[in-house]
Design a protein around this motif. Structure first.
Motif, PDB file in Angstrom:
ATOM      1  N   GLN A 161      45.522  15.764  17.452  1.00  8.15           N
ATOM      2  CA  GLN A 161      44.747  16.861  18.037  1.00  8.15           C
ATOM      3  C   GLN A 161      45.124  18.200  17.406  1.00  8.15           C
ATOM      4  O   GLN A 161      44.247  19.009  17.100  1.00  8.15           O
ATOM      5  CB  GLN A 161      44.929  16.922  19.549  1.00  8.15           C
ATOM      6  CG  GLN A 161      44.064  18.004  20.180  1.00  8.15           C
ATOM      7  CD  GLN A 161      44.079  17.985  21.694  1.00  8.15           C
ATOM      8  OE1 GLN A 161      44.619  17.079  22.303  1.00  8.15           O
ATOM      9  NE2 GLN A 161      43.466  18.981  22.296  1.00  8.15           N
ATOM     10  N   GLU A 162      46.394  18.439  17.212  1.00  8.95           N
ATOM     11  CA  GLU A 162      46.805  19.690  16.577  1.00  8.95           C
ATOM     12  C   GLU A 162      46.238  19.791  15.161  1.00  8.95           C
ATOM     13  O   GLU A 162      45.771  20.862  14.751  1.00  8.95           O
ATOM     14  CB  GLU A 162      48.329  19.797  16.553  1.00  8.95           C
ATOM     15  CG  GLU A 162      48.928  20.037  17.915  1.00  8.95           C
ATOM     16  CD  GLU A 162      50.436  19.872  17.955  1.00  8.95           C
ATOM     17  OE1 GLU A 162      51.060  20.481  18.846  1.00  8.95           O
ATOM     18  OE2 GLU A 162      51.002  19.137  17.121  1.00  8.95           O
ATOM     19  N   TYR A 205      43.489  18.369  14.094  1.00 12.79           N
ATOM     20  CA  TYR A 205      42.059  18.646  14.221  1.00 12.79           C
ATOM     21  C   TYR A 205      41.814  20.111  14.589  1.00 12.79           C
ATOM     22  O   TYR A 205      40.963  20.765  13.985  1.00 12.79           O
ATOM     23  CB  TYR A 205      41.405  17.721  15.252  1.00 12.79           C
ATOM     24  CG  TYR A 205      39.948  18.064  15.456  1.00 12.79           C
ATOM     25  CD1 TYR A 205      39.013  17.796  14.464  1.00 12.79           C
ATOM     26  CD2 TYR A 205      39.516  18.699  16.615  1.00 12.79           C
ATOM     27  CE1 TYR A 205      37.680  18.144  14.612  1.00 12.79           C
ATOM     28  CE2 TYR A 205      38.182  19.047  16.781  1.00 12.79           C
ATOM     29  CZ  TYR A 205      37.274  18.768  15.776  1.00 12.79           C
ATOM     30  OH  TYR A 205      35.956  19.119  15.924  1.00 12.79           O
ATOM     31  N   GLU A 206      42.550  20.611  15.555  1.00 19.27           N
ATOM     32  CA  GLU A 206      42.366  21.994  15.995  1.00 19.27           C
ATOM     33  C   GLU A 206      42.563  22.980  14.840  1.00 19.27           C
ATOM     34  O   GLU A 206      41.841  23.966  14.732  1.00 19.27           O
ATOM     35  CB  GLU A 206      43.322  22.339  17.138  1.00 19.27           C
ATOM     36  CG  GLU A 206      43.075  21.577  18.423  1.00 19.27           C
ATOM     37  CD  GLU A 206      41.805  21.975  19.144  1.00 19.27           C
ATOM     38  OE1 GLU A 206      41.279  23.063  18.889  1.00 19.27           O
ATOM     39  OE2 GLU A 206      41.341  21.181  19.975  1.00 19.27           O
ATOM     40  N   GLN A 207      43.522  22.705  13.978  1.00 21.21           N
ATOM     41  CA  GLN A 207      43.796  23.597  12.852  1.00 21.21           C
ATOM     42  C   GLN A 207      42.761  23.463  11.734  1.00 21.21           C
ATOM     43  O   GLN A 207      42.613  24.376  10.926  1.00 21.21           O
ATOM     44  CB  GLN A 207      45.189  23.323  12.287  1.00 21.21           C
ATOM     45  CG  GLN A 207      46.302  23.712  13.225  1.00 21.21           C
ATOM     46  CD  GLN A 207      47.652  23.200  12.765  1.00 21.21           C
ATOM     47  OE1 GLN A 207      47.807  22.647  11.690  1.00 21.21           O
ATOM     48  NE2 GLN A 207      48.658  23.383  13.615  1.00 21.21           N
ATOM     49  N   LYS A 258      39.377  22.045  12.249  1.00 23.05           N
ATOM     50  CA  LYS A 258      38.022  21.715  12.697  1.00 23.05           C
ATOM     51  C   LYS A 258      36.948  22.567  12.042  1.00 23.05           C
ATOM     52  O   LYS A 258      35.793  22.146  11.983  1.00 23.05           O
ATOM     53  CB  LYS A 258      37.914  21.750  14.214  1.00 23.05           C
ATOM     54  CG  LYS A 258      38.105  23.086  14.859  1.00 23.05           C
ATOM     55  CD  LYS A 258      38.025  22.936  16.367  1.00 23.05           C
ATOM     56  CE  LYS A 258      38.369  24.212  17.082  1.00 23.05           C
ATOM     57  NZ  LYS A 258      38.365  23.992  18.532  1.00 23.05           N
ATOM     58  N   TYR A 267      37.991  13.672  21.541  1.00 18.99           N
ATOM     59  CA  TYR A 267      38.725  14.349  22.605  1.00 18.99           C
ATOM     60  C   TYR A 267      39.040  13.401  23.762  1.00 18.99           C
ATOM     61  O   TYR A 267      40.064  13.563  24.436  1.00 18.99           O
ATOM     62  CB  TYR A 267      37.990  15.606  23.090  1.00 18.99           C
ATOM     63  CG  TYR A 267      38.398  16.815  22.296  1.00 18.99           C
ATOM     64  CD1 TYR A 267      39.557  17.516  22.611  1.00 18.99           C
ATOM     65  CD2 TYR A 267      37.646  17.244  21.204  1.00 18.99           C
ATOM     66  CE1 TYR A 267      39.950  18.617  21.865  1.00 18.99           C
ATOM     67  CE2 TYR A 267      38.030  18.340  20.458  1.00 18.99           C
ATOM     68  CZ  TYR A 267      39.188  19.012  20.788  1.00 18.99           C
ATOM     69  OH  TYR A 267      39.583  20.100  20.045  1.00 18.99           O
TER      70      TYR A 267
END
Length: 182
Positions: free
Chosen positions: A151-152, A154-156, A158, A172
């Motif tokens: 997730q981290e 992806y967040e960085q 996306k 998610y």
């Protein structure tokens, strides 16, 4: 004086190739662990409960990144990530070709997923979800190495990872399941 082993250019190639192979071995071991982690975290989801889907994904995971051993990818990847020395100029064109080859033949990359025709996707229910899960397994495995989570990552990133809204919603769902286990 005679030539020392470490002065042999061929030995430098062997050493760097061995380092690259060690990296690949670690990544494949992390893939194995990530597959187990996601399978446990997602217990109750269709992909875990459906034997055909789970075993198909397991087979794909067993073949994860096998293309990195191909003539198209092996040397350009080794040169990029394990160069002989810091003064050696990387062949960016060779690496770019290797990267394109890699994501074109590996369904666990969003670039591959985006290349699929709507007709193929609609004729194979669950295909995209299986590929997305494999992608998350890859990101999870990379997180073990680099100290972050899927997730981290992806967040960085996306802003450059092109997924459809329903695909983002799906990943998610898995991120939330992984977080509950964490």
């Amino acid at each position: 004086m005679f030539i020392e082993k470490e002065h042999m250019i061929g030995q430098s190639y062997i050493n760097k190739t061995r380092e690259y192979l060690d990296y690949l071995e670690e990544h494949l071991d992390n893939i194995r662990k990530a597959f187990q982690e996601l399978s446990i975290a997602c217990d109750g989801m269709t992909w875990v409960g459906d034997d055909n889907t789970w075993h198909t994904l397991r087979h794909e995971v067993c073949n994860h990144d096998i293309s990195k051993f191909s003539t198209e990818e092996f040397v350009p990847y080794r040169n990029r990530f394990f160069p002989l020395d810091t003064t050696t100029e990387e062949d960016k064109d060779a690496f770019n070709k290797a990267w394109i080859h890699h994501y074109e033949v590996n369904e666990h990359h969003w670039e591959y997923i985006n290349s699929l025709s709507d007709e193929l996707v609609s004729s194979k229910p669950g295909l995209i979800e299986r590929y997305l899960i494999h992608m998350l397994i890859d990101w999870t495995a990379m997180g073990y190495k680099f100290g972050d989570t899927a997730q981290e990552y992806y967040e960085q990133n996306k802003h450059k990872i092109l997924l459809k809204p329903e695909q983002v919603e799906f990943i998610y769902t898995i991120f939330n399941r992984l977080a509950k286990r964490g």
